[in-house]
Design an enzyme around this catalytic site. Structure first.
Site, PDB file in Angstrom:
ATOM      1  N   SER A  41       0.865  -1.216  -0.110  1.00 18.61           N
ATOM      2  CA  SER A  41       0.095  -0.165  -0.048  1.00 18.61           C
ATOM      3  C   SER A  41       0.974   1.303  -0.024  1.00 18.61           C
ATOM      4  CB  SER A  41      -0.804  -0.138   1.236  1.00 18.61           C
ATOM      5  OG  SER A  41      -0.185   0.165   2.238  1.00 18.61           O
TER       6      SER A  41
ATOM      7  N   THR B  50      -1.990   2.863   3.363  1.00 16.09           N
ATOM      8  CA  THR B  50      -1.293   4.056   3.483  1.00 16.09           C
ATOM      9  C   THR B  50      -0.538   4.048   4.998  1.00 16.09           C
ATOM     10  OG1 THR B  50      -2.875   5.314   2.230  1.00 16.09           O
ATOM     11  CG2 THR B  50      -1.535   6.747   3.910  1.00 16.09           C
TER      12      THR B  50
ATOM     13  N   THR C  41       1.773   7.208   0.695  1.00 14.63           N
ATOM     14  CA  THR C  41       0.880   6.166   0.091  1.00 14.63           C
ATOM     15  C   THR C  41       1.063   5.766  -1.380  1.00 14.63           C
ATOM     16  OG1 THR C  41      -1.404   5.147   0.103  1.00 14.63           O
ATOM     17  CG2 THR C  41      -1.108   7.668  -0.830  1.00 14.63           C
TER      18      THR C  41
ATOM     19  N   ARG D 117      -4.453  10.017 -10.874  1.00 15.50           N
ATOM     20  CA  ARG D 117      -5.625  10.188  -9.685  1.00 15.50           C
ATOM     21  C   ARG D 117      -4.838  10.552  -8.357  1.00 15.50           C
ATOM     22  NH1 ARG D 117      -5.824   7.769  -4.285  1.00 15.50           N
ATOM     23  NH2 ARG D 117      -8.096   7.885  -3.543  1.00 15.50           N
ATOM     24  N   VAL D 118      -5.156  11.645  -7.715  1.00 13.79           N
ATOM     25  CA  VAL D 118      -4.385  12.111  -6.427  1.00 13.79           C
ATOM     26  C   VAL D 118      -5.409  11.855  -5.317  1.00 13.79           C
ATOM     27  CG1 VAL D 118      -3.484  13.785  -5.052  1.00 13.79           C
ATOM     28  CG2 VAL D 118      -2.865  13.606  -7.444  1.00 13.79           C
ATOM     29  N   GLY D 119      -5.095  11.078  -4.228  1.00 10.82           N
ATOM     30  CA  GLY D 119      -5.962  11.077  -2.964  1.00 10.82           C
ATOM     31  C   GLY D 119      -5.725  12.017  -1.946  1.00 10.82           C
ATOM     32  N   ASP D 120      -6.078  11.650  -0.795  1.00 14.44           N
ATOM     33  CA  ASP D 120      -6.107  12.752   0.353  1.00 14.44           C
ATOM     34  C   ASP D 120      -4.659  12.864   0.928  1.00 14.44           C
ATOM     35  OD1 ASP D 120      -6.279  10.064   1.371  1.00 14.44           O
ATOM     36  OD2 ASP D 120      -6.944  10.645   3.351  1.00 14.44           O
TER      37      ASP D 120
ATOM     38  N   THR E 162      -6.336   7.201   6.632  1.00 17.36           N
ATOM     39  CA  THR E 162      -6.433   6.063   5.601  1.00 17.36           C
ATOM     40  C   THR E 162      -7.705   5.816   4.979  1.00 17.36           C
ATOM     41  OG1 THR E 162      -6.241   4.205   7.341  1.00 17.36           O
ATOM     42  CG2 THR E 162      -4.295   5.110   6.912  1.00 17.36           C
ATOM     43  N   GLY E 163      -7.625   5.054   4.135  1.00 21.79           N
ATOM     44  CA  GLY E 163      -9.114   4.624   3.567  1.00 21.79           C
ATOM     45  C   GLY E 163      -9.553   5.499   2.347  1.00 21.79           C
TER      46      GLY E 163
ATOM     47  N   GLY F 174      -9.771   8.219  -0.007  1.00 17.91           N
ATOM     48  CA  GLY F 174      -9.241   9.444   0.108  1.00 17.91           C
ATOM     49  C   GLY F 174     -10.208  10.422  -0.294  1.00 17.91           C
TER      50      GLY F 174
HETATM   51  N1  ASP Z   1      -6.184   7.636   1.654  1.00 16.66           N
HETATM   52  C1  ASP Z   1      -5.419   6.995   0.693  1.00 16.66           C
HETATM   53  C2  ASP Z   1      -5.829   7.324  -0.719  1.00 16.66           C
HETATM   54  O1  ASP Z   1      -7.220   7.665  -0.955  1.00 16.66           O
HETATM   55  C3  ASP Z   1      -5.650   5.203   0.412  1.00 16.66           C
HETATM   56  C4  ASP Z   1      -5.570   4.520   1.877  1.00 16.66           C
HETATM   57  O2  ASP Z   1      -5.194   5.021   2.849  1.00 16.66           O
HETATM   58  O3  ASP Z   1      -5.708   3.189   1.659  1.00 16.66           O
HETATM   59  O4  ASP Z   1      -5.028   7.478  -1.767  1.00 16.66           O
END
Ligand code: ASP
Length: 383
Positions: free
Chosen positions: A95, A227, A245, A255-258, A278-279, A281
């Site tokens: 991850s 992450t 992450t 693509r950009v996450g949080d 995490t999770g 984003g």
């Molecule tokens: N939060 C991260 C994202 O959305 C991924 C993750 O934490 O699993 O890129």
């Protein structure tokens, strides 16, 4: 108003009035001078201990490294970056960093951010390819440039100019899982009708390793997220945070996450505390989770209550529709200046099919896993 939110409203009002009188009685304030703001704070005061370092559960084995730096009086940002670097370097953590699961084109793209509380500086990189240590790169953006975020190929070129090594971030393991995902989801990139069946294809790809095949089937069906956020407060009360992450697997390139978004996946304020996530984003970005949590702590909420407030906003975005909320998982983590900590997960289950979502804490003795407080006390959230 739905049942749960009415209940929450009732409890919140109760907490508010009980607190108002308690504050009058005891004149209770947080270390930064604000009146405390929740019943939970009052009934079960969040016990703080400094120095403190926390991360998502996948960082437990690396927290010693950060604690050593804190105990020697080192900088909090050096401590959190040292922790996540161990995980970025680990080919078995799919991850983060090297070995992270790739985008839909089979290319690993990393996101990371850092915040240094004492100087209130920040740095971030997003969608960066071929550079393993995205967190250290984010720190380099913070230290050596006049910018806070560099993305894509610019971030890669900046890294090379700064002496970072370029490398292929796909391991054999992650390459094969990507190939299997391609074969499952693409019309053309799979054995044709004249070829052996799917089972035989998978078996040849993974050389008959049933465990690998089962893992590949699982991550193909439920694109995993993962992450590592890490936050620390030292003995003096200085605070830093980082989040790094490889993001959502099979994502659209770019693509950009949080994680690299200051105020979403990472936030630190030296007078208050720090938060990470995490999770999924996308859900966090819409509530600016990191910043929201720190602002809630500034108003007196404990780290756990502040995380719960941010999670409540995510749930409100879907009007408590569990079917929709069940399509993702999300976690918030926080520390405050006193060295208190907390985390909230949307669902009870954690990563790697564990039954209890948890996070890793080191407050000087040894790193341990602590259960997250859950928003829904049941399993859910595909991951
Ligand atoms: N939060 C991260 C994202 O959305 C991924 C993750 O934490 O699993 O890129």
């Amino acid at each position: 108003m739905e049942l749960w939110s009415r209940r929450k409203f009732f409890l919140t009002s109760l907490a508010g009035s009980a607190l108002a009188s308690a504050n009058e009685l005891f004149g209770r304030t947080t270390p930064n001078g604000h009146a405390a703001g929740s019943l939970a704070n009052l009934v079960t005061p969040a016990q703080g201990k400094r120095p403190l370092i926390i991360s998502s559960a996948n960082g437990r084995h690396a927290l010693d490294k950060g604690m050593d730096i804190l105990k020697r009086g080192g900088d909090t940002l050096d401590a959190v970056v040292a922790v996540v670097t161990v995980v970025e370097d680990d080919p078995n953590d799919d991850s983060v960093g090297y070995g992270g699961l790739p985008n839909e084109e089979g290319e690993v793209e990393l996101d990371a951010s850092v915040m240094h509380g004492p100087t209130h500086r920040a740095g971030a990189v997003a969608a960066v390819r071929r550079i393993k240590n995205a967190s250290r790169l984010a720190k380099t953006v913070m230290e050596n440039t006049n910018h806070t975020m560099i993305v894509g190929d610019g971030a890669r070129r900046f890294a090379v100019a700064e002496g970072f090594e370029e490398m292929n971030l796909l391991t054999e393991h992650s390459r094969k899982i990507w190939l299997a995902w391609k074969a499952k989801t693409s019309f053309n990139w799979r054995p044709g009708i004249d070829s052996p069946e799917w089972k035989a294809y998978m078996s040849s790809l993974f050389k008959g390793d049933e465990k690998e095949i089962a893992y590949a089937e699982r991550v193909i069906a439920h694109p995993p997220t993962g992450t590592i956020p890490c936050m620390a407060v030292d003995a003096k009360g200085d605070i830093s945070a980082t989040t790094t992450t490889s993001g959502l697997s099979w994502k659209i390139p770019g693509r950009v996450g949080d994680s690299p978004i200051i105020g979403a996946g990472c936030y630190a304020d030296n007078e208050v505390g720090a938060a990470g996530s995490t999770g999924k984003g996308e859900e966090n970005i819409k509530v600016c989770g990191g910043h929201t949590i720190v602002e809630m702590m500034r108003q007196g909420k404990s780290p756990t209550d502040a995380c719960m407030e941010a999670m409540t906003r995510v749930v409100h975005n879907y009007k408590n529709d569990k079917k929709k909320l069940g399509t993702f998982h999300l976690y918030f983590y926080a520390i405050n200046k006193d060295g208190a900590h907390g985390a909230v997960s949307l669902w009870r289950n954690g990563y790697e099919a564990s039954n209890q979502a948890s996070y890793a804490v080191h407050d000087g003795t040894e790193a341990r896993l602590v259960p997250c407080k859950t928003f829904f006390d049941e399993a859910g959230g595909e991951q």
